[in-house]
Design a protein around this motif. Structure first.
Motif, mmCIF file in Angstrom:
data_model
loop_
_atom_site.group_PDB
_atom_site.id
_atom_site.type_symbol
_atom_site.label_atom_id
_atom_site.label_comp_id
_atom_site.label_asym_id
_atom_site.label_seq_id
_atom_site.Cartn_x
_atom_site.Cartn_y
_atom_site.Cartn_z
ATOM 1 N N LYS A 1 8.583 -12.379 24.832
ATOM 2 C CA LYS A 1 8.768 -12.256 23.398
ATOM 3 C C LYS A 1 7.931 -13.311 22.676
ATOM 4 O O LYS A 1 7.818 -14.448 23.127
ATOM 5 C CB LYS A 1 10.240 -12.415 23.028
ATOM 6 N N VAL A 2 7.363 -12.912 21.541
ATOM 7 C CA VAL A 2 6.560 -13.791 20.708
ATOM 8 C C VAL A 2 7.229 -13.876 19.345
ATOM 9 O O VAL A 2 7.507 -12.848 18.722
ATOM 10 C CB VAL A 2 5.115 -13.284 20.562
ATOM 11 N N SER A 3 7.538 -15.093 18.892
ATOM 12 C CA SER A 3 8.232 -15.279 17.622
ATOM 13 C C SER A 3 7.264 -15.776 16.559
ATOM 14 O O SER A 3 6.313 -16.511 16.849
ATOM 15 C CB SER A 3 9.389 -16.270 17.782
ATOM 16 N N LEU A 4 7.507 -15.372 15.338
ATOM 17 C CA LEU A 4 6.710 -15.769 14.180
ATOM 18 C C LEU A 4 7.636 -16.393 13.148
ATOM 19 O O LEU A 4 8.679 -15.820 12.822
ATOM 20 C CB LEU A 4 5.993 -14.556 13.580
ATOM 21 N N ALA A 5 7.260 -17.552 12.636
ATOM 22 C CA ALA A 5 8.055 -18.238 11.620
ATOM 23 C C ALA A 5 7.217 -18.430 10.371
ATOM 24 O O ALA A 5 6.048 -18.819 10.443
ATOM 25 C CB ALA A 5 8.538 -19.589 12.145
ATOM 26 N N VAL A 6 7.824 -18.151 9.224
ATOM 27 C CA VAL A 6 7.155 -18.295 7.929
ATOM 28 C C VAL A 6 7.995 -19.216 7.064
ATOM 29 O O VAL A 6 9.205 -18.999 6.901
ATOM 30 C CB VAL A 6 6.964 -16.924 7.237
ATOM 31 N N GLY A 7 7.382 -20.243 6.511
ATOM 32 C CA GLY A 7 8.121 -21.167 5.656
ATOM 33 C C GLY A 7 7.231 -21.778 4.601
ATOM 34 O O GLY A 7 6.001 -21.760 4.711
ATOM 35 N N ASP A 8 7.874 -22.324 3.560
ATOM 36 C CA ASP A 8 7.110 -22.905 2.456
ATOM 37 C C ASP A 8 7.579 -24.308 2.069
ATOM 38 O O ASP A 8 7.040 -24.900 1.133
ATOM 39 C CB ASP A 8 7.178 -22.002 1.222
ATOM 40 N N GLY A 9 8.544 -24.845 2.783
ATOM 41 C CA GLY A 9 9.063 -26.153 2.416
ATOM 42 C C GLY A 9 9.183 -27.084 3.604
ATOM 43 O O GLY A 9 8.988 -26.693 4.765
ATOM 44 N N GLY A 10 9.527 -28.347 3.307
ATOM 45 C CA GLY A 10 9.664 -29.328 4.364
ATOM 46 C C GLY A 10 10.785 -29.008 5.335
ATOM 47 O O GLY A 10 10.732 -29.375 6.511
ATOM 48 N N ASN A 11 11.862 -28.356 4.838
ATOM 49 C CA ASN A 11 12.974 -28.008 5.719
ATOM 50 C C ASN A 11 12.603 -26.896 6.707
ATOM 51 O O ASN A 11 13.347 -26.635 7.655
ATOM 52 C CB ASN A 11 14.179 -27.577 4.881
ATOM 53 N N ASP A 12 11.468 -26.232 6.493
ATOM 54 C CA ASP A 12 11.033 -25.161 7.396
ATOM 55 C C ASP A 12 10.124 -25.667 8.517
ATOM 56 O O ASP A 12 9.735 -24.886 9.387
ATOM 57 C CB ASP A 12 10.276 -24.079 6.612
ATOM 58 N N VAL A 13 9.774 -26.930 8.497
ATOM 59 C CA VAL A 13 8.840 -27.464 9.490
ATOM 60 C C VAL A 13 9.364 -27.343 10.917
ATOM 61 O O VAL A 13 8.633 -26.891 11.812
ATOM 62 C CB VAL A 13 8.480 -28.924 9.153
ATOM 63 N N PRO A 14 10.626 -27.702 11.223
ATOM 64 C CA PRO A 14 11.111 -27.529 12.605
ATOM 65 C C PRO A 14 11.051 -26.077 13.069
ATOM 66 O O PRO A 14 10.725 -25.803 14.232
ATOM 67 C CB PRO A 14 12.553 -28.037 12.544
ATOM 68 N N MET A 15 11.373 -25.138 12.178
ATOM 69 C CA MET A 15 11.308 -23.722 12.544
ATOM 70 C C MET A 15 9.870 -23.305 12.835
ATOM 71 O O MET A 15 9.603 -22.574 13.807
ATOM 72 C CB MET A 15 11.881 -22.882 11.396
ATOM 73 N N ILE A 16 8.927 -23.771 12.023
ATOM 74 C CA ILE A 16 7.523 -23.410 12.219
ATOM 75 C C ILE A 16 7.000 -23.982 13.528
ATOM 76 O O ILE A 16 6.259 -23.318 14.269
ATOM 77 C CB ILE A 16 6.683 -23.907 11.024
ATOM 78 N N LEU A 17 7.398 -25.216 13.839
ATOM 79 C CA LEU A 17 6.929 -25.849 15.068
ATOM 80 C C LEU A 17 7.552 -25.214 16.303
ATOM 81 O O LEU A 17 6.936 -25.186 17.375
ATOM 82 C CB LEU A 17 7.249 -27.348 15.040
ATOM 83 N N ALA A 18 8.757 -24.693 16.196
ATOM 84 C CA ALA A 18 9.438 -24.094 17.348
ATOM 85 C C ALA A 18 8.931 -22.699 17.668
ATOM 86 O O ALA A 18 9.030 -22.258 18.822
ATOM 87 C CB ALA A 18 10.946 -24.066 17.098
ATOM 88 N N ALA A 19 8.384 -21.995 16.692
ATOM 89 C CA ALA A 19 7.925 -20.626 16.914
ATOM 90 C C ALA A 19 6.590 -20.613 17.646
ATOM 91 O O ALA A 19 5.863 -21.598 17.681
ATOM 92 C CB ALA A 19 7.794 -19.902 15.575
ATOM 93 N N ASN A 20 6.292 -19.474 18.251
ATOM 94 C CA ASN A 20 4.991 -19.320 18.910
ATOM 95 C C ASN A 20 3.850 -19.372 17.910
ATOM 96 O O ASN A 20 2.793 -19.950 18.175
ATOM 97 C CB ASN A 20 4.943 -17.994 19.680
ATOM 98 N N VAL A 21 4.049 -18.744 16.756
ATOM 99 C CA VAL A 21 3.064 -18.743 15.688
ATOM 100 C C VAL A 21 3.766 -19.157 14.403
ATOM 101 O O VAL A 21 4.778 -18.565 14.029
ATOM 102 C CB VAL A 21 2.409 -17.359 15.505
#
Length: 317
Positions: free
Chosen positions: A1-21
């Motif tokens: 499985k390949v996960s994609l994370a989309v965020g626009d704020g500082g609180n989204d940084v951990p989610m973006i770093l944890a996702a594959n893309v």
């Protein structure tokens, strides 16, 4: 499985770093998400084009580049494997050292460059109208183990066919001479002829499966072939190092390229024959797939061409 994370704020940084893309949106909440992401976009509405258009093209170009890069190198190396059987597995090479050095850099370097930058099957506007094309089977696994194996097996077989065909078509491995002055062909001449056939075969291969043509693509392909023959002419002089300084007894390989490759009608016919034979399978497979088992993007291509032709006919009536 390949996960994609989309965020626009500082609180989204951990989610973006944890996702594959990770995709960061540059907005009112700062640049933290964009700086931590793999890709950054200005607005959320650009996400569709990033995934459906640029993602599709990037996937296509990367997969085709990897398969073609292995293809041309295996096709170039397999003749040496066959040649080992004729030399009792000695260290003799069938190619000149200069041919080996320049194969990936000069002779076949520009076509993959054009493939990796300009290749695409459909335009941006069409893909935006049909984003479901991204989910077709040929796009979900463009670099599957099976497709990679088929490409490389075909490369090895084409290299073997070229080698055996050229060896048994040349009189140097039999008894009758074919050079104009009565001499039999040398092993250097056969190696140069085989290198010429391989360069033509791998270059025409990319012409067969290329989906999109540009002026730069044409320049890269034909410039590579032109560079190959320019190098052959230079090597023809390098084979005569002593005669270049006025010595009357040049080395035995002097004039190999000029006499045995470029000026020999027999050599040109042999190259044309066996390159046509190995490419016949590529053309046949491409025709059968497009005619009887077309992919969705191929069907859409034909529909667009038919619609353009219909509009052109209506405009001229």
């Amino acid at each position: 499985k390949v996960s994609l994370a989309v965020g626009d704020g500082g609180n989204d940084v951990p989610m973006i770093l944890a996702a594959n893309v990770g995709i960061g949106i540059m907005g009112n909440e700062g640049m933290q998400a964009a700086r931590s992401s793999d890709f950054a976009i200005g607005e959320f509405r650009h996400l569709k084009k990033l995934l459906a258009v640029h993602g599709r093209h990037s996937c296509l170009r990367t997969s085709e580049l990897i398969k073609y890069s292995f293809f041309k190198n295996i096709c170039f190396c397999s003749p040496q494997v066959v040649y080992f059987f004729y030399t009792l597995f000695s260290s003799t090479t069938i190619y000149s050292a200069w041919i080996i050095l320049g194969f990936n850099i000069i002779f076949t370097g520009l076509p993959p460059f054009a493939l990796a930058i300009f290749e695409k099957d459909l335009t941006h506007d069409v893909i935006s109208l049909y984003p479901e094309l991204y989910c077709t089977s040929d796009r979900k696994q463009p670099l599957s183990l099976w497709s990679f194996f088929v490409w490389e097996l075909q490369a090895f077989l084409q290299g073997v066919v070229l080698t055996l065909g050229i060896i048994y078509s040349m009189a140097s491995f039999q008894t009758a001479p074919y050079v104009e002055d009565g001499k039999v062909a040398s092993a250097d001449g056969v190696g140069m002829l085989l290198a010429e056939a391989v360069v033509w075969a791998v270059t025409l291969k990319i012409i067969v499966f290329l989906r999109h043509w540009t002026i730069i693509t044409h320049v890269c392909i034909w410039l590579s072939l032109f560079a190959f023959y320019m190098v052959l002419l230079i090597l023809n002089t390098f084979f005569c190092p002593l005669s270049a300084f006025g010595d009357s007894n040049p080395v035995s390989t002097c004039g190999t390229v000029d006499n045995e490759v470029l000026r020999s009608t027999h050599s040109w016919l042999v190259v044309i024959l066996w390159v046509s034979v190995v490419l016949l399978s590529d053309v046949a497979v491409a025709y059968i797939r497009r005619t009887f088992y077309p992919q969705p993007w191929q069907i859409l291509q034909e529909e667009l061409i038919l619609n353009q032709g219909a509009r052109l006919r209506r405009a001229t009536e």
